[in-house]
Design an enzyme around this catalytic site. Structure first.
Site, PDB file in Angstrom:
ATOM      1  N   ARG A   1     -10.516 -11.304   2.314  1.00  0.00           N
ATOM      2  CA  ARG A   1     -11.460 -12.323   1.847  1.00  0.00           C
ATOM      3  C   ARG A   1     -10.835 -13.714   1.879  1.00  0.00           C
ATOM      4  NH1 ARG A   1     -12.132  -9.167  -3.610  1.00  0.00           N
ATOM      5  NH2 ARG A   1     -11.612  -7.574  -2.065  1.00  0.00           N
TER       6      ARG A   1
ATOM      7  N   LYS B   1       0.835  -1.192   0.000  1.00  0.00           N
ATOM      8  CA  LYS B   1       0.000   0.000   0.000  1.00  0.00           C
ATOM      9  C   LYS B   1       0.877   1.252   0.000  1.00  0.00           C
ATOM     10  CE  LYS B   1      -3.746  -1.866   2.921  1.00  0.00           C
ATOM     11  NZ  LYS B   1      -4.923  -1.639   2.068  1.00  0.00           N
TER      12      LYS B   1
END
Length: 460
Positions: free
Chosen positions: A313, A239
């Protein structure tokens, strides 16, 4: 912090809630001294205004709190809480102006207005206390406030002090308090039984694990699954700094299900509760999982990794597969899963997904009643093809950048195939700027709505 109401027999000042368009009417029934004091002070009844009324000797004998207009209250949750800080450290009893249907919401807001995160600096300070309004379940409101405080504390704690081990410690402390059972899977057993949880967490020196808490022996079964990514660097798809700054809150799903579990156990609901938390840190090292790796999940489905920053997820999928093996009456997953959800509804609403129409209606109604707003999103089946890459059963990060929250929810649904009732919450778990009863920082989103929906959803 003590999230409790003052004793019913406490010496308490009467507090009058006054609307902006009701101020003149209220003043008309007051002596000249009170009218003069209020008019001189400039009190207008706006939300957030408060005024102590002095007696003949100068000591306060009553107080006013601005309750705004109906239009202003539609834009402000916990309107009374906005005035709490301005009332000082006294004790108050609401004497007039509180709508019957708002009593529980405003009482909860008052308690939550006393929340402070003081682990590293500052002090709790003095907060005005409230005698519980007539007609509310005071014990329940206190339990809700304590549950919310737990969630906020967990999210607010930085990753240096809230890694997978510390998250496990928090779950163990909760289990001990309520005599719940707890097991933790780690090491070789995790790698074998929950390969995607292990893959996401293996690059960190802080070992990944699956936390499994159980409570209750009778009634319908409820399994809560919370994303416990204690810090998310993004992995090899690192990120940028601007996106990494709030990643201590990436375990907000875990914090929310632990807060909800606390409320369920403290209320003694007649159900069988299970809480599953995949606790990991998504780090960067030589053994980090890579883009274009293909992982085989606990369920046997293969997953192509097209972005290591779509890790939530993956860990949820293995935990959901375990939950589904037991076919509980209801599975609920909570996760700070996608930025797409924030783009869609902003930070104030908690989007949720379910195929069950009665459950959706119960959740929406309960969210409104509990001042815990939700917004239903669709499991839009035409988008299923987007999560099917061809080279594997599933793609963890479909290209294109559209419908990101929906495709993530569709991905998770693939791992709940035996349990007929499932709801997924894609939450933010963070208050970006101060608001009544909600200081900037960690936030519960969805637990009060879920709690309110359980009687209808599970027949309690």
């Amino acid at each position: 912090m003590s999230f409790r109401f003052a004793a019913p027999d406490a010496q308490a000042l009467p507090l009058h809630l006054v609307e902006t368009d009701g101020l003149e009417g209220w003043l008309a029934g007051q002596p000249d001294s009170v009218r003069g004091w209020v008019e001189t002070s400039g009190f207008a009844g706006a939300i957030g205004e408060a005024l102590l009324l002095p007696g003949e000797a100068g000591q306060p004998v009553a107080a006013l709190a601005g309750y705004g207009s109906a239009a202003a209250r539609r834009r402000t949750r916990f309107a009374l809480a906005a005035a709490v800080a301005k009332l000082g450290g006294g004790t108050f009893r609401i004497a007039s102006g509180l709508p019957v249907g708002k009593a529980e919401e405003e009482a909860l807001g008052w308690l939550l207005a006393g929340y402070r995160f003081t682990r590293y600096a500052g002090s709790e300070g003095k907060t005005a206390r409230l005698v519980a309004p007539d007609g509310i379940d005071a014990e329940k409101v206190e339990i809700l406030a304590a549950a919310e405080a737990l969630t906020r504390d967990l999210v607010n704690t930085p990753a240096s002090d809230m890694g997978p081990q510390e998250l496990e410690d928090a779950a163990r402390a909760l289990a001990k308090e309520f005599s719940a059972g707890i097991e933790v899977v780690s090491g070789a057993a995790l790698e074998e039984g929950f390969p995607m949880i292990h893959a996401v967490g293996r690059a960190s020196p802080r070992a990944p694990r699956l936390i499994d808490l159980r409570w209750g022996s009778a009634g319908p079964s409820l399994t809560l699954v919370g994303k416990g990514v204690c810090f998310d660097t993004g992995g090899l798809n690192l990120k940028p700094g601007s996106s990494m700054g709030l990643m201590k809150k990436d375990m907000g799903g875990a914090a929310n299900v632990l807060g909800l579990a606390r409320a369920i156990m403290a209320l003694g609901l007649k159900l069988r509760l299970r809480v599953l938390i995949p606790a990991v840190e998504n780090s960067v090292s030589g053994n980090a999982f890579r883009p274009q790796d293909i992982l085989t999940s606990r369920k046997g489905l293969t997953v192509e990794i097209n972005n290591t920053d779509a890790e939530g997820r993956l860990v949820l999928a293995d935990a959901l597969a375990l939950a589904d093996e037991e076919t509980p009456d209801l599975i609920v997953s909570m996760a700070t899963l996608t930025g797409a959800a924030r783009v869609a509804v902003g930070p104030d609403l908690a989007p949720f997904y379910t195929d069950d129409e009665p459950l959706a209606a119960a959740l929406s109604a309960a969210g409104t009643a509990a001042a815990d707003p939700l917004w239903r999103m669709p499991f839009w089946e035409p988008y299923e093809a987007r999560i099917e890459p061809g080279i594997a059963d599933l793609d963890n990060a479909p290209a294109g950048g559209m419908a990101g929250s929906i495709t993530a929810a569709l991905f998770l649904r693939r791992f709940v195939t035996e349990t007929p009732r499932y709801a997924h919450f894609d939450i933010y778990a963070w208050q970006p700027s101060p608001a009544p009863a909600r200081p900037k920082g960690g936030l519960g989103q969805g637990p009060r709505a879920i709690l309110g929906a359980l009687p209808q959803a599970l027949g309690l």
